[in-house]
Design an enzyme around this catalytic site. Structure first.
Site, PDB file in Angstrom:
ATOM      1  N   CYS A   1      57.047  49.668  17.365  1.00 49.93           N
ATOM      2  CA  CYS A   1      57.655  49.970  18.672  1.00 49.93           C
ATOM      3  C   CYS A   1      59.128  49.571  18.680  1.00 49.93           C
ATOM      4  CB  CYS A   1      56.916  49.223  19.774  1.00 49.93           C
ATOM      5  SG  CYS A   1      57.631  49.505  21.409  1.00 49.93           S
TER       6      CYS A   1
ATOM      7  N   CYS B   1      60.873  42.988  24.459  1.00 50.24           N
ATOM      8  CA  CYS B   1      59.775  43.224  25.406  1.00 50.24           C
ATOM      9  C   CYS B   1      58.710  42.148  25.241  1.00 50.24           C
ATOM     10  CB  CYS B   1      59.172  44.607  25.176  1.00 50.24           C
ATOM     11  SG  CYS B   1      57.715  44.920  26.200  1.00 50.24           S
TER      12      CYS B   1
ATOM     13  N   CYS C   1      55.707  53.039  25.520  1.00 55.67           N
ATOM     14  CA  CYS C   1      54.825  51.888  25.360  1.00 55.67           C
ATOM     15  C   CYS C   1      53.668  52.359  24.498  1.00 55.67           C
ATOM     16  CB  CYS C   1      54.339  51.363  26.701  1.00 55.67           C
ATOM     17  SG  CYS C   1      53.143  50.024  26.474  1.00 55.67           S
TER      18      CYS C   1
ATOM     19  N   TYR D   1      31.526  36.982  39.001  1.00 52.21           N
ATOM     20  CA  TYR D   1      32.835  37.619  38.773  1.00 52.21           C
ATOM     21  C   TYR D   1      32.583  39.043  38.276  1.00 52.21           C
ATOM     22  CZ  TYR D   1      33.998  32.636  38.606  1.00 52.21           C
ATOM     23  OH  TYR D   1      34.116  31.294  38.877  1.00 52.21           O
TER      24      TYR D   1
ATOM     25  N   ASP E   1      32.103  36.257  33.930  1.00 53.77           N
ATOM     26  CA  ASP E   1      33.325  36.779  33.314  1.00 53.77           C
ATOM     27  C   ASP E   1      34.510  36.418  34.207  1.00 53.77           C
ATOM     28  OD1 ASP E   1      35.224  38.241  31.995  1.00 53.77           O
ATOM     29  OD2 ASP E   1      34.362  40.207  32.426  1.00 53.77           O
TER      30      ASP E   1
ATOM     31  N   CYS F   1      38.615  35.079  28.767  1.00 56.31           N
ATOM     32  CA  CYS F   1      39.855  35.668  28.258  1.00 56.31           C
ATOM     33  C   CYS F   1      40.888  34.593  27.949  1.00 56.31           C
ATOM     34  CB  CYS F   1      40.405  36.705  29.228  1.00 56.31           C
ATOM     35  SG  CYS F   1      40.672  36.063  30.878  1.00 56.31           S
TER      36      CYS F   1
HETATM   37  C1  LIG Z   1      37.814  39.324  34.301  1.00 57.32           C
HETATM   38  S1  LIG Z   1      37.277  40.232  35.710  1.00 57.32           S
HETATM   39  C2  LIG Z   1      35.637  40.687  35.222  1.00 57.32           C
HETATM   40  C3  LIG Z   1      35.003  41.814  35.991  1.00 57.32           C
HETATM   41  C4  LIG Z   1      33.754  42.460  35.376  1.00 57.32           C
HETATM   42  N1  LIG Z   1      32.832  41.483  34.793  1.00 57.32           N
HETATM   43  C5  LIG Z   1      34.132  43.494  34.333  1.00 57.32           C
HETATM   44  O1  LIG Z   1      33.926  43.258  33.144  1.00 57.32           O
HETATM   45  O2  LIG Z   1      34.652  44.560  34.715  1.00 57.32           O
HETATM   46  C6  LIG Z   1      37.092  38.957  36.886  1.00 57.32           C
HETATM   47  C7  LIG Z   1      36.663  39.400  38.276  1.00 57.32           C
HETATM   48  O3  LIG Z   1      36.461  38.225  39.072  1.00 57.32           O
HETATM   49  C8  LIG Z   1      36.964  38.444  40.364  1.00 57.32           C
HETATM   50  N2  LIG Z   1      37.252  37.095  40.890  1.00 57.32           N
HETATM   51  C9  LIG Z   1      38.377  36.361  40.757  1.00 57.32           C
HETATM   52  N3  LIG Z   1      38.200  35.124  41.259  1.00 57.32           N
HETATM   53  C10 LIG Z   1      36.922  35.085  41.715  1.00 57.32           C
HETATM   54  C11 LIG Z   1      36.126  34.078  42.333  1.00 57.32           C
HETATM   55  N4  LIG Z   1      36.624  32.868  42.569  1.00 57.32           N
HETATM   56  N5  LIG Z   1      34.851  34.374  42.664  1.00 57.32           N
HETATM   57  C12 LIG Z   1      34.338  35.598  42.423  1.00 57.32           C
HETATM   58  N6  LIG Z   1      35.038  36.601  41.839  1.00 57.32           N
HETATM   59  C13 LIG Z   1      36.314  36.340  41.496  1.00 57.32           C
HETATM   60  C14 LIG Z   1      38.131  39.371  40.195  1.00 57.32           C
HETATM   61  O4  LIG Z   1      38.375  40.105  41.380  1.00 57.32           O
HETATM   62  C15 LIG Z   1      37.650  40.261  39.029  1.00 57.32           C
HETATM   63  O5  LIG Z   1      36.984  41.395  39.528  1.00 57.32           O
END
Ligand SMILES: C[S@@+](CC[C@H](N)C(=O)[O-])C[C@H]1O[C@@H](n2cnc3c(N)ncnc32)[C@H](O)[C@@H]1O
Length: 362
Positions: free
Chosen positions: A58, A64, A141, A233, A293, A320
């Site tokens: 790139c 960047c 990009c 999550y 997650d 992550c």
């Molecule tokens: C890394 S993403 C994972 C979403 C899903 N598992 C996927 O793979 O598509 C984290 C998610 O947690 C939500 N989130 C963030 N803080 C949170 C909390 N304290 N309690 C519940 N959900 C939350 C975010 O809105 C987001 O949708």
């Protein structure tokens, strides 16, 4: 390589974290921030390059801040990610004996991002310089999936807009261009299931990676028809709709109202709109399996307590951030669970970002 993408060096008894260098290189570096215990530096000249170093494809690589490792071969990037996960488990989690499997690379090394958020400078997309507020205007990009690459090149100029989100469904071919707070809906297919994705709600930014995460979480949990699954999550229901499809009951917790609306449209489940860490009073008494997650900060003590409160036999932790993952792994260990293995997934080649699936059992 250290967590955060910098190379670790030693000079006159001091530890330096060096931006722009790779392991086993000999470089000339300029100290950018000196601290008592360690310092930060930037490589100016490479005297002995790594055998894994290559020319970055790139034209914006360097200024960047989007990619940090583009000038390293993909195989080396994947191995460094495995080593970083093992290091964090050893040093942060005090879990030195855990199996960390070789990093899985689920898709192409470029052209994989189905979503990207850019700042706008005079209507042209830009990203921040690394660790800086300064914006770098971009003509291309290389991380974008093909339909977004073209949208990016042909982006209409909106001189007054501050930011733009580009989204695509790789399988459906649908795209969305969202300036500032504009609304839009696309659909994406993962593991044979169609997902509605609204506005800026979270969806895995690498579709091949999402497919791999579903496969890995299914492998960890081995769900059966009598199992009750808790998805914490849950986003738009990636795991609830796929891994949970064969379960007796799925309870999904998500705090973002836009994602909760998608969740209801995408999966047959009990949606709970709440912060996961404090959702315990709104959950059933017990569950058999859990997939969680969380965002970068991880579960923390309250999140882990919520997971284990229902006495699940198996937990899949999708993370992550390797430091948060290691801390959460230690918390699960203290709660009587064993980390069977950690599986790094290279969802974001060319960057230092690492996705990890951890398999915990009682
Ligand atoms: C890394 S993403 C994972 C979403 C899903 N598992 C996927 O793979 O598509 C984290 C998610 O947690 C939500 N989130 C963030 N803080 C949170 C909390 N304290 N309690 C519940 N959900 C939350 C975010 O809105 C987001 O949708």
């Amino acid at each position: 390589m250290a967590h955060g993408g910098k190379a670790v060096a030693r000079h006159e008894g001091q530890v330096l974290f060096v931006t722009g260098a790779y392991p086993h290189e000999v470089v000339q570096a300029e100290v950018t921030e000196a601290k008592k215990r360690h310092s930060f530096a930037r490589a100016l000249a490479i005297f002995e390059p790594s055998p894994h170093r290559r020319a970055a494809p790139c034209p914006h690589f360097g200024p960047c801040g989007g990619c940090q490792w583009q000038s390293a071969e993909p195989g080396a990037q994947a191995e460094w990610k495995r080593e970083i996960v093992a290091d964090q488990l050893r040093f942060v989690g005090k879990l030195g004996n855990v199996e960390v499997r070789p990093t899985i690379s689920p898709g192409p090394e470029f052209g994989y991002r189905n979503r990207m958020d850019f700042a706008l400078v005079g209507g042209r997309p830009a990203l921040h310089r690394e660790e800086s507020q300064e914006l770098v205007e971009l003509s291309v990009c290389l991380l974008l999936v093909a339909p977004l690459f073209q949208l990016f090149v042909d982006l209409p100029i909106r001189p007054l807009a501050d930011r733009v989100t580009l989204r695509a469904g790789v399988a459906t071919g649908e795209t969305a261009v969202l300036f500032d707070d504009e609304h839009g809906v696309i659909h994406e297919e993962v593991a044979g299931h169609t997902f509605r994705v609204t506005d800026r709600a979270f969806f895995q930014a690498n579709t091949a990676g999402a497919e791999e995460l579903v496969r890995l979480v299914t492998e960890v949990l081995a769900p059966g028809p009598n199992d009750r699954l808790l998805d914490g999550y849950a986003g738009g229901g990636l795991f609830a709709a796929t891994v949970g499809a064969g379960c007796r009951e799925v309870v999904a917790v998500e705090s973002d109202p836009v994602a909760v609306a998608d969740l209801k449209a995408n999966a047959d489940l009990v949606p709970v709109r709440a912060k996961f860490e404090s959702s315990r009073p709104r959950l059933p008494r017990s569950w058999d399996l859990v997939v969680v997650d969380p965002p970068r900060a991880g579960l923390g003590r309250e999140g882990v307590e919520t997971v284990v409160a229902g006495h699940p036999r198996t937990v899949a932790l999708v993370a992550c951030d390797p430091a948060s993952f290691a801390r959460d792994a230690a918390l699960f260990t203290n709660a009587g669970y064993r980390l069977e293995y950690a599986q790094p997934v290279d969802m974001f080649p060319q960057t230092f970002h690492i996705e990890i699936v951890g398999a915990f059992s009682r």
